[in-house]
Design a protein around this motif. Structure first.
Motif, mmCIF file in Angstrom:
data_model
loop_
_atom_site.group_PDB
_atom_site.id
_atom_site.type_symbol
_atom_site.label_atom_id
_atom_site.label_comp_id
_atom_site.label_asym_id
_atom_site.label_seq_id
_atom_site.Cartn_x
_atom_site.Cartn_y
_atom_site.Cartn_z
ATOM 1 N N LEU A 62 -37.139 3.352 -44.545
ATOM 2 C CA LEU A 62 -37.279 4.706 -44.007
ATOM 3 C C LEU A 62 -37.203 5.760 -45.106
ATOM 4 O O LEU A 62 -37.939 6.745 -45.082
ATOM 5 N N ASP A 63 -36.342 5.549 -46.093
ATOM 6 C CA ASP A 63 -36.257 6.483 -47.231
ATOM 7 C C ASP A 63 -37.568 6.489 -48.015
ATOM 8 O O ASP A 63 -38.068 7.552 -48.392
ATOM 9 N N ALA A 64 -38.113 5.301 -48.253
ATOM 10 C CA ALA A 64 -39.372 5.204 -48.996
ATOM 11 C C ALA A 64 -40.526 5.839 -48.216
ATOM 12 O O ALA A 64 -41.391 6.506 -48.794
ATOM 13 N N MET A 65 -40.532 5.638 -46.891
ATOM 14 C CA MET A 65 -41.581 6.259 -46.071
ATOM 15 C C MET A 65 -41.461 7.776 -46.101
ATOM 16 O O MET A 65 -42.462 8.489 -46.217
ATOM 17 N N LEU A 66 -40.241 8.266 -45.993
ATOM 18 C CA LEU A 66 -40.016 9.709 -46.028
ATOM 19 C C LEU A 66 -40.502 10.294 -47.352
ATOM 20 O O LEU A 66 -41.166 11.333 -47.376
ATOM 21 N N GLU A 67 -40.210 9.605 -48.427
ATOM 22 C CA GLU A 67 -40.663 10.072 -49.745
ATOM 23 C C GLU A 67 -42.190 10.080 -49.825
ATOM 24 O O GLU A 67 -42.784 11.008 -50.364
ATOM 25 N N SER A 68 -42.835 9.076 -49.235
ATOM 26 C CA SER A 68 -44.302 9.025 -49.291
ATOM 27 C C SER A 68 -44.938 10.103 -48.414
ATOM 28 O O SER A 68 -46.032 10.576 -48.700
ATOM 29 N N LEU A 69 -44.259 10.483 -47.339
ATOM 30 C CA LEU A 69 -44.783 11.516 -46.441
ATOM 31 C C LEU A 69 -44.450 12.934 -46.908
ATOM 32 O O LEU A 69 -45.024 13.905 -46.406
ATOM 33 N N ALA A 70 -43.528 13.060 -47.851
ATOM 34 C CA ALA A 70 -43.046 14.380 -48.284
ATOM 35 C C ALA A 70 -44.169 15.347 -48.692
ATOM 36 O O ALA A 70 -44.125 16.512 -48.288
ATOM 37 N N PRO A 71 -45.190 14.921 -49.457
ATOM 38 C CA PRO A 71 -46.245 15.892 -49.814
ATOM 39 C C PRO A 71 -46.963 16.468 -48.586
ATOM 40 O O PRO A 71 -47.218 17.666 -48.532
ATOM 41 N N ALA A 72 -47.260 15.623 -47.603
ATOM 42 C CA ALA A 72 -47.925 16.126 -46.390
ATOM 43 C C ALA A 72 -46.992 17.035 -45.612
ATOM 44 O O ALA A 72 -47.409 18.091 -45.118
ATOM 45 N N LEU A 73 -45.719 16.665 -45.518
ATOM 46 C CA LEU A 73 -44.752 17.495 -44.795
ATOM 47 C C LEU A 73 -44.561 18.836 -45.499
ATOM 48 O O LEU A 73 -44.463 19.878 -44.840
ATOM 49 N N ASP A 74 -44.534 18.812 -46.822
ATOM 50 C CA ASP A 74 -44.417 20.067 -47.585
ATOM 51 C C ASP A 74 -45.622 20.970 -47.337
ATOM 52 O O ASP A 74 -45.476 22.184 -47.185
ATOM 53 N N GLN A 75 -46.813 20.370 -47.298
ATOM 54 C CA GLN A 75 -48.023 21.161 -47.059
ATOM 55 C C GLN A 75 -47.996 21.778 -45.661
ATOM 56 O O GLN A 75 -48.336 22.940 -45.478
ATOM 57 N N ILE A 76 -47.570 21.001 -44.675
ATOM 58 C CA ILE A 76 -47.464 21.527 -43.313
ATOM 59 C C ILE A 76 -46.445 22.666 -43.280
ATOM 60 O O ILE A 76 -46.684 23.697 -42.657
#
Length: 179
Positions: free
Chosen positions: A72-86
């Motif tokens: 879950l930590d690794a997934m969150l890190e991978s999604l962070a750029p998209a979440l930051d853009q949103i």
């Protein structure tokens, strides 16, 4: 950078016009004029006006690559750029959500965009686990993560909630980790 600015200008124009008049009462010519580009330029970015209204949450982000460590930590890190853009485009996302709520005919496109993002995530999970792409594990994890992110986005969009999107996604992933 200019390409992203033009894309955002088209999305913003499409959403504002659809918010004012309804999605069915807006034309590509009107969207193009409001964004100060030609209809031909519009079609360089989008196939239809509905594509401009719904968008792709991972547009412009690299395909996810999920690193080592707790999943879950690794997934969150991978999604962070998209979440930051949103997060950076919060007003635009809130407008998009309002337009989609008022124009339910857009829901199938939203579901398709989410399914596409979910499949990309499942592919990255399969690669991380050295599993075949049709294995159940990456598909189930990607589906559950997608649902958690969807709930987080809905909570983030609530009136008066000023906490960042990443906070909401972390909260949702913590719930997943606890079950």
């Amino acid at each position: 950078m200019k390409r992203r600015q033009t894309r955002v200008a088209l999305i913003t124009a499409a959403l504002r016009l659809a918010d004012e008049r309804g999605a069915d009462r807006v034309t590509v010519d009107e969207i193009s004029a409001a964004a100060e580009v030609s209809p031909r330029t519009f079609f360089n970015y989008f196939t239809t006006k509905e594509d401009a209204l719904v968008g792709d949450p991972l547009e412009g982000c690299a395909p996810p690559s999920i690193g080592d460590g707790p999943l879950l930590d690794a997934m969150l890190e991978s999604l962070a750029p998209a979440l930051d853009q949103i997060q950076q485009d919060r007003d635009l996302w809130l407008l998009r959500m309002r337009v989609i709520a008022a124009n339910p005919q857009l829901l199938p496109l939203l579901i398709a965009a989410a399914a596409s993002a979910e499949q990309r995530l499942a592919g990255a999970l399969a690669q991380r686990g050295d599993l075949p792409t049709d294995h159940a594990f990456p598909q189930v994890v990607a589906s559950v993560a997608n649902a958690a992110v969807r709930v987080a986005v809905m909570r983030w969009a609530k009136d008066g909630d000023t906490r960042p999107l990443l906070h909401h996604v972390r909260e949702a992933f913590a719930i997943l980790a606890s079950i």
